[in-house]
Design a protein around this motif. Sequence first.
Motif, PDB file in Angstrom:
ATOM      1  N   PHE A  67      60.041  37.156  40.976  1.00 28.30           N
ATOM      2  CA  PHE A  67      59.324  35.979  40.464  1.00 28.30           C
ATOM      3  C   PHE A  67      57.907  36.353  40.078  1.00 28.30           C
ATOM      4  CE2 PHE A  67      56.313  32.534  41.480  1.00 28.30           C
ATOM      5  CZ  PHE A  67      56.687  31.631  40.495  1.00 28.30           C
ATOM      6  N   THR A  68      57.481  35.920  38.910  1.00 30.06           N
ATOM      7  CA  THR A  68      56.114  36.117  38.429  1.00 30.06           C
ATOM      8  C   THR A  68      55.489  34.754  38.193  1.00 30.06           C
ATOM      9  OG1 THR A  68      56.726  38.187  37.343  1.00 30.06           O
ATOM     10  CG2 THR A  68      54.651  37.159  36.672  1.00 30.06           C
ATOM     11  N   PRO A  69      54.457  34.374  38.961  1.00 35.78           N
ATOM     12  CA  PRO A  69      53.878  33.040  38.774  1.00 35.78           C
ATOM     13  C   PRO A  69      53.235  32.891  37.406  1.00 35.78           C
ATOM     14  CG  PRO A  69      52.553  34.354  40.289  1.00 35.78           C
ATOM     15  CD  PRO A  69      53.795  35.141  40.027  1.00 35.78           C
ATOM     16  N   ALA A  70      53.313  31.711  36.874  1.00 37.47           N
ATOM     17  CA  ALA A  70      52.730  31.392  35.575  1.00 37.47           C
ATOM     18  C   ALA A  70      51.793  30.210  35.743  1.00 37.47           C
ATOM     19  CB  ALA A  70      53.820  31.062  34.562  1.00 37.47           C
ATOM     20  N   PRO A  71      50.702  30.184  34.988  1.00 34.22           N
ATOM     21  CA  PRO A  71      49.769  29.049  35.101  1.00 34.22           C
ATOM     22  C   PRO A  71      50.398  27.770  34.573  1.00 34.22           C
ATOM     23  CG  PRO A  71      49.156  30.460  33.272  1.00 34.22           C
ATOM     24  CD  PRO A  71      50.252  31.178  34.001  1.00 34.22           C
ATOM     25  N   LEU A  72      49.920  26.655  35.114  1.00 34.63           N
ATOM     26  CA  LEU A  72      50.402  25.362  34.638  1.00 34.63           C
ATOM     27  C   LEU A  72      49.859  25.110  33.237  1.00 34.63           C
ATOM     28  CD1 LEU A  72      49.928  23.175  37.842  1.00 34.63           C
ATOM     29  CD2 LEU A  72      52.047  24.103  36.922  1.00 34.63           C
ATOM     30  N   ALA A  73      50.747  24.895  32.308  1.00 30.24           N
ATOM     31  CA  ALA A  73      50.365  24.672  30.912  1.00 30.24           C
ATOM     32  C   ALA A  73      51.238  23.553  30.360  1.00 30.24           C
ATOM     33  CB  ALA A  73      50.524  25.950  30.091  1.00 30.24           C
ATOM     34  N   PRO A  74      50.732  22.318  30.355  1.00 35.22           N
ATOM     35  CA  PRO A  74      51.565  21.198  29.884  1.00 35.22           C
ATOM     36  C   PRO A  74      52.067  21.374  28.461  1.00 35.22           C
ATOM     37  CG  PRO A  74      49.623  20.394  31.050  1.00 35.22           C
ATOM     38  CD  PRO A  74      49.430  21.866  30.875  1.00 35.22           C
ATOM     39  N   ARG A  75      51.215  21.894  27.589  1.00 37.25           N
ATOM     40  CA  ARG A  75      51.666  22.069  26.212  1.00 37.25           C
ATOM     41  C   ARG A  75      52.787  23.093  26.118  1.00 37.25           C
ATOM     42  NH1 ARG A  75      45.969  22.177  22.695  1.00 37.25           N
ATOM     43  NH2 ARG A  75      45.307  20.035  23.234  1.00 37.25           N
ATOM     44  N   ALA A  76      52.647  24.172  26.872  1.00 39.21           N
ATOM     45  CA  ALA A  76      53.714  25.173  26.879  1.00 39.21           C
ATOM     46  C   ALA A  76      55.003  24.599  27.451  1.00 39.21           C
ATOM     47  CB  ALA A  76      53.282  26.393  27.687  1.00 39.21           C
ATOM     48  N   LEU A  77      54.856  23.731  28.467  1.00 36.10           N
ATOM     49  CA  LEU A  77      56.040  23.090  29.038  1.00 36.10           C
ATOM     50  C   LEU A  77      56.743  22.236  27.996  1.00 36.10           C
ATOM     51  CD1 LEU A  77      57.848  22.231  31.413  1.00 36.10           C
ATOM     52  CD2 LEU A  77      56.146  20.467  31.943  1.00 36.10           C
ATOM     53  N   LEU A  94      58.850  18.771  38.288  1.00 35.16           N
ATOM     54  CA  LEU A  94      58.804  19.606  39.487  1.00 35.16           C
ATOM     55  C   LEU A  94      59.278  21.024  39.213  1.00 35.16           C
ATOM     56  CD1 LEU A  94      59.966  17.137  42.279  1.00 35.16           C
ATOM     57  CD2 LEU A  94      57.660  17.863  41.683  1.00 35.16           C
ATOM     58  N   SER A  95      60.152  21.190  38.236  1.00 36.35           N
ATOM     59  CA  SER A  95      60.550  22.550  37.875  1.00 36.35           C
ATOM     60  C   SER A  95      59.374  23.326  37.281  1.00 36.35           C
ATOM     61  CB  SER A  95      61.707  22.510  36.874  1.00 36.35           C
ATOM     62  OG  SER A  95      61.265  22.036  35.609  1.00 36.35           O
ATOM     63  N   ALA A  96      58.464  22.611  36.579  1.00 34.66           N
ATOM     64  CA  ALA A  96      57.265  23.278  36.066  1.00 34.66           C
ATOM     65  C   ALA A  96      56.377  23.751  37.211  1.00 34.66           C
ATOM     66  CB  ALA A  96      56.498  22.324  35.149  1.00 34.66           C
ATOM     67  N   LEU A  97      56.296  22.972  38.266  1.00 31.53           N
ATOM     68  CA  LEU A  97      55.517  23.406  39.429  1.00 31.53           C
ATOM     69  C   LEU A  97      56.141  24.633  40.085  1.00 31.53           C
ATOM     70  CD1 LEU A  97      54.596  20.001  41.127  1.00 31.53           C
ATOM     71  CD2 LEU A  97      53.185  21.421  39.624  1.00 31.53           C
ATOM     72  N   SER A  98      57.459  24.750  40.009  1.00 37.55           N
ATOM     73  CA  SER A  98      58.093  25.938  40.585  1.00 37.55           C
ATOM     74  C   SER A  98      57.738  27.196  39.819  1.00 37.55           C
ATOM     75  CB  SER A  98      59.615  25.757  40.615  1.00 37.55           C
ATOM     76  OG  SER A  98      60.186  25.947  39.340  1.00 37.55           O
ATOM     77  N   GLU A  99      57.408  27.070  38.536  1.00 33.02           N
ATOM     78  CA  GLU A  99      56.959  28.238  37.774  1.00 33.02           C
ATOM     79  C   GLU A  99      55.602  28.722  38.259  1.00 33.02           C
ATOM     80  OE1 GLU A  99      58.625  29.834  35.580  1.00 33.02           O
ATOM     81  OE2 GLU A  99      60.136  28.494  34.739  1.00 33.02           O
ATOM     82  N   ARG A 100      54.810  27.810  38.819  1.00 36.43           N
ATOM     83  CA  ARG A 100      53.471  28.173  39.281  1.00 36.43           C
ATOM     84  C   ARG A 100      53.471  28.565  40.766  1.00 36.43           C
ATOM     85  NH1 ARG A 100      49.794  29.892  41.202  1.00 36.43           N
ATOM     86  NH2 ARG A 100      47.565  29.391  41.044  1.00 36.43           N
ATOM     87  N   PHE A 101      54.150  27.795  41.603  1.00 35.08           N
ATOM     88  CA  PHE A 101      54.055  28.002  43.046  1.00 35.08           C
ATOM     89  C   PHE A 101      55.249  28.736  43.642  1.00 35.08           C
ATOM     90  CE2 PHE A 101      51.571  24.135  42.108  1.00 35.08           C
ATOM     91  CZ  PHE A 101      50.334  24.554  42.551  1.00 35.08           C
TER      92      PHE A 101
END
Length: 433
Positions: A232-242, A106-113
């Motif tokens: 805050f700057t949104p970032a695309p969801l990137a599982p590999r980067a995560l 969910l923290s990864a989703l916060s980077e996007r949304f």
Amino acid sequence: MSACLRTFGSCPPSVPRRPRPRARTPSAPSPAPRPPPPTRRLRPGGPGFRRMSLALFLAGVATFALLYATQALLPLLSADFHASASDTSWTVSAATGALALAVVPLSALSERFGRRTMMTAALCVAVPLALLAPFAPTLGTLIALRAVQGAALAALPASAMAYLAEEVRPKALVAAIGLFVAGNSVGGMSGRVLTGWVAQWWGWRAAVGAVAVLALGCALAFRALLPKPRHFTPAPLAPRALVRTVRGHLANPLLLRLYAIGGLFMTVFGAVYTVIGYRLAAPPLALPQGLVGSVFLVYLVGTGSSAAAGRLVRRTGRRGALYLAAGTTAAGLLVSLGGPLWCVLPGLVLVTAGFFAGHAVASSSVSDTARTGRAQASALYQSAYYLGSSLGGTLGASAYHAAGWSGTVLLGLLAVAGVVGVTLVGTVTARRA
């Protein structure tokens, strides 16, 4: 002659002269638009800081009130569902364990949304589930609802830490996180005190419903008060980067030590406060449920110690503050071994003060250490923190069942020894460097 020619038409008609085009002077280039002045980060006394502090304080109140809503009610749950302390402790451990597992995704989703969006979504899911919990027909159903509720709340702690790291000036970060942690302590206290007195008169189901109503009010005020993020700057969801980011954080020895410290501190705290209700309700103390819940007023000590963590760090350094917090917690465990209530209560005060001070120092150090992927760094800390809570609650209940309160104290002392050992490794490493 020329006149005759003009008279008889021999001369060509006169052609009007075109005006000569004037030479255009090159115009000066228009000045480029000035970039907007950089938005300053929030600081104590500045505009928006109080609203932000109050909003996150209320979010912390709602989170801890919901997360530990059943902890003071465990003896009543055991009587109603004919279950042991180990079984009913899962109404707390399931919530904290699900939170620990869900916090990183969910923290990864916060980077996007966005942090604000995720925190709002967490409360929008957790509060309705809390309103359903009083109607659970079986202990298993209640545990399942609590697990889903904990997973929903996972979006809030890591997003809050990342929001503070982005929006607050670095010098004020420890104090701001201390206020958020103070909200956690107030939420844990108010939820337990409220459930204790409501349950004494109307039962545990009404008590859980009262906490849900409290959380609903906090959620509405949080949404109205929290300023919109400006850094805050949104970032695309990137599982590999995560995965790379998580691996990078787990390869950082300092972050690993901070994660271990947070988990060990919470193991002590989870064990003590999961079991304390059974000890206070059993002979020879035999306190009524309302007074058992009122014992959690010692959380106010945690509110003060977490808010003062910034001053403590400035005076003693981070490792010095962690040593003091661990020593205070250990002293509280030893004092609580005394039989009378006047020994138990001071012991709880010391345990609470030490725990919240150590937690505030460790969590703020994570936000300050991580230069990239702060949401994931905070999420990993929260994961270790709530895994410690889940393990502490389950192991503390088992130790109490096997050896009474002294077994729970022994478990807590082992965890405190772990905190001191990990901090000592950091001290030796820093001196060598």
